[in-house]
Design an enzyme around this catalytic site. Structure first.
Site, PDB file in Angstrom:
ATOM      1  N   ASP A   1      -2.550  19.345  19.600  1.00  8.03           N
ATOM      2  CA  ASP A   1      -2.478  20.814  19.502  1.00  8.03           C
ATOM      3  C   ASP A   1      -1.414  21.206  18.477  1.00  8.03           C
ATOM      4  O   ASP A   1      -1.614  22.116  17.673  1.00  8.03           O
ATOM      5  CB  ASP A   1      -2.080  21.444  20.859  1.00  8.03           C
ATOM      6  CG  ASP A   1      -3.287  21.926  21.657  1.00  8.03           C
ATOM      7  OD1 ASP A   1      -4.352  21.277  21.560  1.00  8.03           O
ATOM      8  OD2 ASP A   1      -3.162  22.932  22.374  1.00  8.03           O
TER       9      ASP A   1
ATOM     10  N   LYS B   1       7.340   6.604  24.630  1.00  7.04           N
ATOM     11  CA  LYS B   1       8.623   7.028  25.190  1.00  7.04           C
ATOM     12  C   LYS B   1       9.217   5.767  25.830  1.00  7.04           C
ATOM     13  O   LYS B   1       9.538   5.732  27.020  1.00  7.04           O
ATOM     14  CB  LYS B   1       8.403   8.176  26.192  1.00  7.04           C
ATOM     15  CG  LYS B   1       9.667   8.830  26.703  1.00  7.04           C
ATOM     16  CD  LYS B   1      10.384   9.713  25.687  1.00  7.04           C
ATOM     17  CE  LYS B   1      11.697  10.214  26.245  1.00  7.04           C
ATOM     18  NZ  LYS B   1      12.533  10.928  25.256  1.00  7.04           N
TER      19      LYS B   1
ATOM     20  N   ASP C   1      -2.672  14.641  23.760  1.00  5.35           N
ATOM     21  CA  ASP C   1      -3.126  16.004  24.058  1.00  5.35           C
ATOM     22  C   ASP C   1      -2.159  17.009  23.439  1.00  5.35           C
ATOM     23  O   ASP C   1      -2.558  17.952  22.755  1.00  5.35           O
ATOM     24  CB  ASP C   1      -3.190  16.190  25.581  1.00  5.35           C
ATOM     25  CG  ASP C   1      -3.581  17.600  25.977  1.00  5.35           C
ATOM     26  OD1 ASP C   1      -4.523  18.141  25.371  1.00  5.35           O
ATOM     27  OD2 ASP C   1      -2.929  18.164  26.879  1.00  5.35           O
TER      28      ASP C   1
ATOM     29  N   TYR D   1      -3.566  11.083  33.213  1.00  5.73           N
ATOM     30  CA  TYR D   1      -4.762  11.888  33.484  1.00  5.73           C
ATOM     31  C   TYR D   1      -5.612  11.278  34.599  1.00  5.73           C
ATOM     32  O   TYR D   1      -6.337  11.985  35.286  1.00  5.73           O
ATOM     33  CB  TYR D   1      -5.633  11.991  32.228  1.00  5.73           C
ATOM     34  CG  TYR D   1      -5.313  13.154  31.329  1.00  5.73           C
ATOM     35  CD1 TYR D   1      -4.035  13.345  30.831  1.00  5.73           C
ATOM     36  CD2 TYR D   1      -6.308  14.062  30.978  1.00  5.73           C
ATOM     37  CE1 TYR D   1      -3.754  14.407  29.999  1.00  5.73           C
ATOM     38  CE2 TYR D   1      -6.034  15.127  30.133  1.00  5.73           C
ATOM     39  CZ  TYR D   1      -4.764  15.294  29.650  1.00  5.73           C
ATOM     40  OH  TYR D   1      -4.494  16.357  28.821  1.00  5.73           O
TER      41      TYR D   1
END
Ligand code: IPM
Ligand code: MG
Length: 354
Positions: A249, A189, A245, A138
């Site tokens: 959701d 990851k 993020d 980001y």
């Protein structure tokens, strides 16, 4: 207690208005609360040419806590990136150093049938996602879209984390786990990305300070699958900005609707900004049908984390439990046999329950 109130765009103003009703009731009860409103996102851009006007940032800095609605609207998508609503949100998070984003996913028993998953998969779900909020892809430099020598364009973003950033968000997760079921799942990851290989190493090192907490690791693709397959295996999940993020959701839908999911974004001193996890939903803005409960529950988090007033936090959360038990539902969580209410109707019901 001074609260900066930033309604923002889309459904932001209507959901925040419901939380403000709750604040007014607490004020009337004698609580020394002061609120002041300011513009952010598209609303800030329209008024001052800046999605985070200087006056708004100053107010947020001076306040003890910030209540935010949501930012963004498709109509701003063609603006230069620097003045788009989302930049205002990212700048206030970074500017206030709100690195710890807490997104609890809690299933209210009555809403089990509102989830798209089988009730037995989600019944009793209570999970906390701890998302790092001021680093990662980001904010990493270099970034941008440039033109290569052959005339083709290239987009670049950079995923980066340094050890201290990883350690401080890790601490938040372990501390929260100590007050819950003492399990932390760190999501990365590490099989592909060096940034998250470092993330994993730092988490393993940090775990030595928390011998009572059971630390596990999961690749983000598997975590996305496990959240749908067996979400109750998780207690606290800790992850970086972009993975958090996406996973938050996903987790919200386990609870029936993203309209139920609150969030807290905290700095080192528990000063915080409180906002629903959902967005501005411009498609339903101004129709008085949005679910204000995520915003009202964010207010409860404000009392819990910034004001350390557990009684008021419990009181607000219990009022929400009561309106759910009474059968009041906005459209997103409505099921046969329950009472459909508007956004403001839900706000009134919570105030009545309070
Ligand atoms: C969120 C939102 C924001 C984010 C957007 C609006 C910039 O999706 O709070 O999850 O990506 O952080
Ligand atoms: Mg998001």
């Amino acid at each position: 207690m001074k609260i900066a109130v930033l309604p923002g765009d889309g459904i932001g103003p209507e959901i925040v208005a419901q939380a403000v009703k709750v604040l007014s009731l607490l004020q009337a009860d004698g609580m020394p609360l002061e609120t002041e409103q300011a513009l952010i996102g598209g609303a800030g851009y329209e008024a001052a040419g800046d999605p985070l006007p200087e006056a708004t940032f100053k107010l947020a800095q001076q306040a003890d806590a910030v209540l935010l609605g949501a930012v963004g609207d498709w109509k701003y998508d063609s603006l230069p990136r620097d003045v788009r609503p989302e930049r205002g949100l990212l700048r206030i998070r970074k500017g206030l150093n709100l690195f710890a984003n807490l997104r609890p996913a809690l299933l209210y028993p009555e809403l089990a049938s509102a989830s798209t998953l089988k009730p037995e998969v989600v019944a009793g779900l209570d999970l906390m996602i701890v998302r790092e909020l001021t680093g990662d892809i980001y904010f990493g430099q270099p970034r941008g879209i440039s033109t290569l020598e052959n005339g083709e364009r290239e987009g670049v973003n950079t995923m980066r984390y340094n050890e201290s950033e990883i350690r401080r968000i890790g601490r938040v997760a372990f501390d929260i786990a100590m007050k819950r079921n003492k399990k932390v799942c760190s999501v990365d990851k590490a099989n592909v990305l060096e940034t998250t290989e470092l993330w994993r190493q730092v988490m393993i090192d940090l775990a030595k300070d928390y011998p009572e907490v059971e630390l596990s690791h999961m690749y983000v693709d598997n975590a996305a699958m496990q959240l749908i397959r067996a979400p109750k295996q998780f207690d606290v999940m800790v992850t970086g900005n972009i993975f958090g993020d996406i996973l938050s959701d996903e987790a919200s839908m386990l609870t029936g609707s993203i309209g139920m999911l609150p969030s807290a974004s905290l700095d080192e001193n528990n000063k915080g900004m409180y906002e629903p996890s959902h967005g501005s939903a411009p498609d339903i803005a101004g129709k008085d049908i949005a679910n204000p409960l995520a915003t009202i529950l964010s207010l409860a988090m404000m009392f819990r984390y910034t004001f350390a007033d557990m009684a008021t936090a419990d009181r607000i959360e219990n009022a929400v439990k009561r309106v759910i038990a009474q059968g009041y539902r906005t459209g997103d969580i409505w099921t046969e046999g329950t009472t459909r209410v508007s956004c403001s109707g839900m706000g009134d019901a919570v105030v009545a329950a309070l």
